[in-house]
Design a protein around this motif. Structure first.
Motif, short mmCIF file in Angstrom:
data_model
loop_
_atom_site.label_atom_id
_atom_site.label_comp_id
_atom_site.label_asym_id
_atom_site.label_seq_id
_atom_site.Cartn_x
_atom_site.Cartn_y
_atom_site.Cartn_z
N ALA A 1 -0.11 17.54 -13.87
CA ALA A 1 1.23 18.12 -14.02
C ALA A 1 1.35 19.45 -13.27
O ALA A 1 2.42 19.81 -12.80
N PHE A 2 0.24 20.17 -13.15
CA PHE A 2 0.27 21.46 -12.46
C PHE A 2 0.18 21.31 -10.94
O PHE A 2 0.57 22.21 -10.21
N SER A 3 -0.36 20.21 -10.47
CA SER A 3 -0.49 20.02 -9.03
C SER A 3 -0.36 18.54 -8.70
O SER A 3 -1.09 17.71 -9.24
N SER A 4 0.59 18.21 -7.82
CA SER A 4 0.78 16.82 -7.41
C SER A 4 -0.42 16.31 -6.62
O SER A 4 -0.73 15.12 -6.63
N ASP A 5 -1.10 17.21 -5.90
CA ASP A 5 -2.29 16.80 -5.15
C ASP A 5 -3.42 16.40 -6.08
O ASP A 5 -4.10 15.41 -5.88
N LEU A 6 -3.61 17.21 -7.14
CA LEU A 6 -4.70 16.94 -8.07
C LEU A 6 -4.42 15.72 -8.93
O LEU A 6 -5.34 15.16 -9.52
N SER A 7 -3.17 15.30 -9.05
CA SER A 7 -2.85 14.11 -9.84
C SER A 7 -3.47 12.87 -9.22
O SER A 7 -3.72 11.88 -9.90
N LEU B 1 2.04 2.79 -12.83
CA LEU B 1 1.39 1.76 -12.01
C LEU B 1 0.09 2.27 -11.39
O LEU B 1 -0.88 1.52 -11.28
N GLY B 2 0.08 3.53 -10.99
CA GLY B 2 -1.15 4.10 -10.44
C GLY B 2 -2.26 4.15 -11.47
O GLY B 2 -3.43 3.92 -11.16
N PHE B 3 -1.90 4.41 -12.74
CA PHE B 3 -2.87 4.45 -13.83
C PHE B 3 -3.41 3.05 -14.11
O PHE B 3 -4.62 2.86 -14.28
N ILE B 4 -2.53 2.05 -14.12
CA ILE B 4 -2.95 0.67 -14.36
C ILE B 4 -3.84 0.18 -13.23
O ILE B 4 -4.78 -0.60 -13.44
N ASN B 5 -3.56 0.63 -12.01
CA ASN B 5 -4.33 0.20 -10.85
C ASN B 5 -5.79 0.58 -10.95
O ASN B 5 -6.67 -0.11 -10.43
N VAL B 6 -6.10 1.68 -11.64
CA VAL B 6 -7.48 2.12 -11.82
C VAL B 6 -8.28 1.09 -12.61
O VAL B 6 -9.42 0.77 -12.28
N PHE B 7 -7.68 0.51 -13.65
CA PHE B 7 -8.38 -0.45 -14.50
C PHE B 7 -8.58 -1.80 -13.81
O PHE B 7 -9.41 -2.59 -14.24
N THR B 8 -7.82 -2.08 -12.76
CA THR B 8 -7.99 -3.33 -12.01
C THR B 8 -8.94 -3.15 -10.84
O THR B 8 -9.14 -4.08 -10.06
N GLY B 9 -9.53 -1.97 -10.69
CA GLY B 9 -10.43 -1.73 -9.58
C GLY B 9 -9.72 -1.73 -8.23
O GLY B 9 -10.33 -2.03 -7.21
N LYS C 1 0.82 -1.20 0.00
CA LYS C 1 0.00 0.00 0.00
C LYS C 1 0.86 1.26 0.00
O LYS C 1 0.61 2.21 -0.74
N GLN C 2 1.91 1.26 0.84
CA GLN C 2 2.82 2.41 0.88
C GLN C 2 3.52 2.60 -0.46
O GLN C 2 3.70 3.74 -0.93
N TYR C 3 3.94 1.50 -1.08
CA TYR C 3 4.63 1.59 -2.37
C TYR C 3 3.73 2.20 -3.45
O TYR C 3 4.17 3.05 -4.22
N PHE C 4 2.46 1.79 -3.50
CA PHE C 4 1.55 2.32 -4.51
C PHE C 4 1.20 3.77 -4.25
O PHE C 4 0.98 4.54 -5.20
N GLU C 5 1.13 4.17 -3.00
CA GLU C 5 0.91 5.59 -2.69
C GLU C 5 2.05 6.45 -3.22
O GLU C 5 1.84 7.54 -3.75
N GLN C 6 3.29 5.94 -3.10
CA GLN C 6 4.45 6.65 -3.63
C GLN C 6 4.41 6.71 -5.15
O GLN C 6 4.70 7.75 -5.76
#
Length: 428
Positions: free
Chosen positions: A385-391, A58-66, A45-50
């Motif tokens: 790209a403009f905000s790390s929070d909004l990413s 990996l974060g993008f792919i994680n969306v498609f796996t639910g 969980k910590q690794y994926f948050e990073q």
């Protein structure tokens, strides 16, 4: 849409299909929460948050796996191996004449063979992706057991999950409502909604401006409306059929049109482009680049919020839009069919002038469609790209396109089945 669901629920046959589809989706969501053994879930969980905060793929792919990838569940690979297998066989069908003849002339038997090969290739790709994910977990020190037995169990569980998801998707297609693979992909993306809402709440609680949050929600809703509008948009080329006399009767003379959808290729160009752009992330699963070296700099270029990544991504979407349009439409064949049936486009002679006009019109419509896909896919990346929070909360354009497309297609199928039932009852 709600009215269609309400009417479908009143029909016993459609009600059974809806309940069967919901039951399959319940199994899918249940399996998406069963973790594979020998994995430290807290470290994962910590690794994926990073990875998500850094804008990596990996974060993008994680969306498609639910969310199954970040939880290392038996459905962690989701339906992506099957989708990749379908893409590969589509390309091979175009490139290899024997496969093209099998699809066109083989009828139902030919389609069954292609479907069977797609399943085998999907399982093989699931095995490869499962092994690459295991390699990543071992390299990051997330495994509780690094023995050979643990490796066999983990990779086998990921591969078996891929095969089971394919089986579930095919059963939805046969006995449920809509395309099974698309419905499962739809369910995986929708399941991330609560997590996204929680992230918005945490940002608001952490002192993020209310105006920024409201603006993000407005942009997301506008994106959904834009996708719905463009998904239904089409260019209609007028077709006129010549009059002819057979005996004492006159045939022909009707006016119709040739529809060319602006987004005829759907989400396929984005999936093709995403597959190519995710290759560096897949390679990174097998080894960790040295800090300060060329490998690390190369991986930074292929982060989703990097301008170079966004530019190359847009170029690939444009290229694949034209490629997929060329696969779907054959202007020469359309022109020949019109000529055989006595049809013509007003102002253009049958034959080559007609095919040239259709080619030109198709090129213009495809360009507009590719620009639409580029905007939908790149807008969330630009916001991130403009905000790390909004990413972390930017609504993925690909996700929106898939969700809206599957919802519209499923509603159309329900309406068609209700219409067919109505006509059948009227005839009886």
């Amino acid at each position: 849409m709600l009215e269609t669901l309400k009417n479908a629920w009143r029909i016993p046959e459609l009600k059974k299909k809806l309940l069967y589809t919901l039951f399959i989706l319940l199994i899918f969501r249940f399996g998406s929460h069963i973790p594979v053994p020998y994995i430290d879930l807290n470290l994962l969980k910590q690794y994926f948050e990073q990875q998500t905060a850094a804008g990596n793929a990996l974060g993008f792919i994680n969306v498609f796996t639910g969310g199954g990838l970040s939880r290392a569940t038996i459905f962690a690979m989701s339906i992506t191996p099957y989708i990749n297998a379908s893409i590969i066989l589509q390309l091979l069908t175009v490139a290899i004449p024997a496969l093209e003849r099998m699809v066109k002339d083989g009828g139902e038997e030919g389609r069954k063979k292609i479907a069977s090969w797609t399943r085998y290739l999907g399982v093989a790709l699931g095995l490869l992706q499962g092994f690459s994910y295991y390699t990543l977990l071992r390299a990051q020190g997330i495994l509780l057991d690094t023995s050979v037995w643990a490796a066999v169990v983990i990779v086998s569980a990921f591969t078996a999950g891929t095969a089971l998801i394919m089986w579930l998707g095919e059963h939805i297609t046969e006995k449920g409502i809509g395309n099974g693979i698309s419905i499962i992909l739809f369910a995986g993306i929708i399941s991330r909604g609560p997590a996204m809402a929680n992230t918005l709440y945490q940002l608001l609680k952490g002192g993020k401006s209310v105006l920024v949050i409201v603006l993000l929600v407005i942009v997301s809703l506008a994106l959904v409306v834009f996708v719905v509008f463009m998904s239904n948009a089409e260019r209609r080329i007028p077709i006129q059929y010549a009059k002819r006399v057979v005996g004492r009767k006159m045939y022909g003379g009707q006016s119709t049109h040739l529809p060319i959808k602006v987004n005829a290729s759907g989400v396929m160009p984005i999936i093709f482009a995403s597959s190519i752009m995710s290759l560096p992330a897949t390679i990174a699963m097998f080894y960790t680049p040295k800090a300060g070296g060329f490998g690390e700099a190369f991986m930074k270029v292929f982060r989703q919020t990097n301008p170079v990544y966004i530019f190359v991504y847009l170029l690939l979407i444009l290229a694949f839009s034209y490629f997929y349009a060329a696969i779907q439409f054959n202007p020469v064949e359309i022109a020949n069919n019109l000529k055989k049936n006595g049809g013509f486009i007003p102002g253009f002679r049958p034959g080559k002038p007609t095919s040239d006009f259709i080619t030109k019109a198709l090129s213009k419509v495809t360009f507009v469609g590719s620009i639409f896909l580029g905007i939908v896919a790149a807008l969330p990346l630009v916001i991130g790209a403009f905000s790390s929070d909004l990413s972390n909360v930017a609504l993925g354009g690909t996700s929106v396109l898939i969700v809206v497309g599957v919802a519209l297609d499923t509603v159309k199928q329900m309406e068609a089945q209700m219409m067919m039932r109505h006509h059948k009852g009227f005839l009886e």
